[in-house]
Design a protein around this motif. Structure first.
Motif, mmCIF file in Angstrom:
data_model
loop_
_atom_site.group_PDB
_atom_site.id
_atom_site.type_symbol
_atom_site.label_atom_id
_atom_site.label_comp_id
_atom_site.label_asym_id
_atom_site.label_seq_id
_atom_site.Cartn_x
_atom_site.Cartn_y
_atom_site.Cartn_z
ATOM 1 N N HIS A 42 0.836 -1.202 0.000
ATOM 2 C CA HIS A 42 0.000 0.000 0.000
ATOM 3 C C HIS A 42 0.875 1.258 0.000
ATOM 4 C CE1 HIS A 42 -3.175 2.850 0.990
ATOM 5 N NE2 HIS A 42 -2.451 3.254 2.025
ATOM 6 N N ILE A 43 1.919 1.241 0.827
ATOM 7 C CA ILE A 43 2.810 2.398 0.885
ATOM 8 C C ILE A 43 3.501 2.611 -0.456
ATOM 9 C CG2 ILE A 43 4.927 3.311 1.954
ATOM 10 C CD1 ILE A 43 4.087 1.839 4.527
ATOM 11 N N GLU A 66 1.127 4.094 -2.913
ATOM 12 C CA GLU A 66 0.919 5.515 -2.636
ATOM 13 C C GLU A 66 2.085 6.352 -3.164
ATOM 14 O OE1 GLU A 66 -1.729 7.226 -1.193
ATOM 15 O OE2 GLU A 66 -2.697 5.309 -1.614
ATOM 16 N N PHE A 67 3.291 5.826 -3.030
ATOM 17 C CA PHE A 67 4.455 6.504 -3.588
ATOM 18 C C PHE A 67 4.319 6.627 -5.112
ATOM 19 C CE2 PHE A 67 7.211 5.698 0.236
ATOM 20 C CZ PHE A 67 7.724 6.979 0.332
ATOM 21 N N CYS A 103 1.914 9.339 -5.882
ATOM 22 C CA CYS A 103 2.527 10.620 -5.534
ATOM 23 C C CYS A 103 3.512 11.064 -6.610
ATOM 24 C CB CYS A 103 3.223 10.495 -4.187
ATOM 25 S SG CYS A 103 4.010 12.011 -3.607
ATOM 26 N N GLU A 155 3.649 15.638 0.596
ATOM 27 C CA GLU A 155 3.027 14.319 0.496
ATOM 28 C C GLU A 155 4.086 13.219 0.445
ATOM 29 O OE1 GLU A 155 -0.067 11.776 -2.341
ATOM 30 O OE2 GLU A 155 0.495 13.824 -2.888
ATOM 31 N N ALA A 156 5.119 13.427 -0.368
ATOM 32 C CA ALA A 156 6.177 12.424 -0.486
ATOM 33 C C ALA A 156 6.912 12.252 0.837
ATOM 34 C CB ALA A 156 7.151 12.818 -1.591
ATOM 35 N N ASN A 172 5.754 12.822 3.837
ATOM 36 C CA ASN A 172 4.868 12.139 4.779
ATOM 37 C C ASN A 172 4.859 10.628 4.524
ATOM 38 O OD1 ASN A 172 4.093 14.458 6.150
ATOM 39 N ND2 ASN A 172 2.347 14.837 4.806
ATOM 40 N N LEU A 173 4.962 10.259 3.252
ATOM 41 C CA LEU A 173 5.001 8.839 2.907
ATOM 42 C C LEU A 173 6.305 8.202 3.378
ATOM 43 C CD1 LEU A 173 3.433 8.815 -0.678
ATOM 44 C CD2 LEU A 173 2.506 7.742 1.382
ATOM 45 N N MET A 222 5.846 7.555 6.910
ATOM 46 C CA MET A 222 4.960 6.395 7.056
ATOM 47 C C MET A 222 5.742 5.091 6.862
ATOM 48 S SD MET A 222 1.563 5.346 4.835
ATOM 49 C CE MET A 222 0.805 6.953 5.103
ATOM 50 N N LEU A 223 6.628 5.082 5.863
ATOM 51 C CA LEU A 223 7.461 3.907 5.595
ATOM 52 C C LEU A 223 8.375 3.621 6.777
ATOM 53 C CD1 LEU A 223 8.705 1.740 3.718
ATOM 54 C CD2 LEU A 223 10.190 3.534 2.793
ATOM 55 N N ILE A 276 11.200 7.029 -4.710
ATOM 56 C CA ILE A 276 11.271 6.764 -3.270
ATOM 57 C C ILE A 276 12.672 7.037 -2.750
ATOM 58 C CG2 ILE A 276 11.083 4.982 -1.484
ATOM 59 C CD1 ILE A 276 8.959 3.623 -3.202
#
Length: 243
Positions: A161-162, A165-166, A169, A179-180, A182-183, A186-187, A231
C-alpha cells in the motif's frame, strides 16, 4: 596491486556504477581515495572482499544480508568460504536435477519434485541467522518470531500500500513535496513498528538499496516505472532535512 576504479571494475566484471554504490552503502570501500584528484584505488584486500561479495550474490543473498555477514563481529573467513561452497554445491545439484527433469518432461513424466529448493533455502536461512549479528537483525528476529501467516500477509499488504501511494505521488508531485515526505515517514514508522528501529541511517541505506539491488527495484517498479527512484530521492531529501 593497485588499480583505478575502472581497472578494478573490468578485472572483477562489475560496473563502475556498482562500485560507487557499494562504496556509498559501506559494502566495499576503496583502499585509497586521492584527496587531490578524487581517484579511487583498489588493492588485494579489495579484491578478496569483492570475491566474498560475488560468491554471496551468486547464491542470491541481498546486499543488506551480505553487509551484515561481512560486518559481523564473529565473522570467520574460512568458515564463510566453506558455507559458500556448500550453498553453491546445493545450487549446482538443483540445476543438475532441473536439467535431467527437462528430459523427463519431454517424455511426459511428472517432474514437479525437481523444483524443490527447500534444502538450499534452509541452509541459506541458517547462514543468515548465524552471521546476522547487527542490532537491527536481532530486533527483527525478536519482534517477528511469533508472527502468524496472517500477520505476515497483513504486513506485506501494508508495505504494498505504501509503495502504491508513492507511485501515485510520483505522478503528481516531487520527491521533496509534503506528500512524499509524509510517505517516507509512514514507511519508516511501518518498519520500526513491525520489524526493527529504522533509524535515519538505516532508512538512507534502504533508499539506496531500492535502486541498487535490481530485485528490489523491479518489485517496487511494478507499481509504476520509476517508483523506486522516486522513493530513493524522497528518502534522501527526508534524511537530509532531518539530519
Amino acid at each position: 596491486m593497485k588499480m583505478l576504479i575502472k581497472e578494478f571494475a573490468e578485472f572483477t566484471g562489475v560496473s563502475v556504477r556498482t562500485l560507487h554504490y557499494y562504496d556509498e552503502i559501506g559494502l566495499l570501500k576503496p583502499a585509497q581515495v586521492d584527496r587531490f584528484t578524487g581517484y579511487r584505488y583498489y588493492d588485494e584486500n579489495s579484491l578478496l572482499r569483492m570475491q566474498e561479495i560475488l560468491f554471496y550474490r551468486e547464491i542470491d543473498f541481498s546486499l543488506k544480508s551480505i553487509g551484515e555477514i561481512l560486518s559481523s563481529p564473529n565473522y570467520d573467513k574460512n568458515k564463510v568460504l566453506k558455507e559458500q561452497k556448500q550453498l553453491l554445491t546445493l545450487k549446482k545439484e538443483r540445476l543438475e536435477r532441473l536439467i535431467l527433469a527437462i528430459d523427463g518432461a519431454m517424455k511426459g513424466e511428472n517432474i514437479m519434485n525437481a523444483f524443490d529448493n527447500s534444502e538450499f533455502e534452509k541452509y541459506k536461512s541458517e547462514v543468515k541467522e548465524k552471521w546476522g549479528e547487527t542490532e537491527a537483525y536481532r530486533q527483527y528476529e525478536e519482534n517477528t518470531k511469533n508472527y502468524s501467516e496472517e500477520k505476515w500477509n497483513d504486513l506485506s499488504e501494508g508495505m504494498e500500500h505504501i509503495m502504491a501511494e508513492f507511485s501515485l505521488c510520483m505522478k503528481k508531485g516531487r520527491p521533496d513535496s509534503d506528500e512524499a515526505q509524509n510517505l517516507v515517514k509512514m514507511l519508516q514508522n511501518h518498519i520500526t513498528e513491525n520489524y526493527y528501529l529504522c533509524t535515519n541511517e538505516i532508512l538512507s541505506g534502504l533508499g539506496q538499496m531500492y535502486i541498487g539491488d535490481e530485485r528490489f527495484k523491479s518489485n517496487i517498479d511494478k507499481h509504476s516505472s520509476g517508483t523506486a527512484e522516486f522513493i530513493s530521492k524522497a528518502i534522501e531529501v527526508y534524511c537530509t532535512i532531518i539530519n
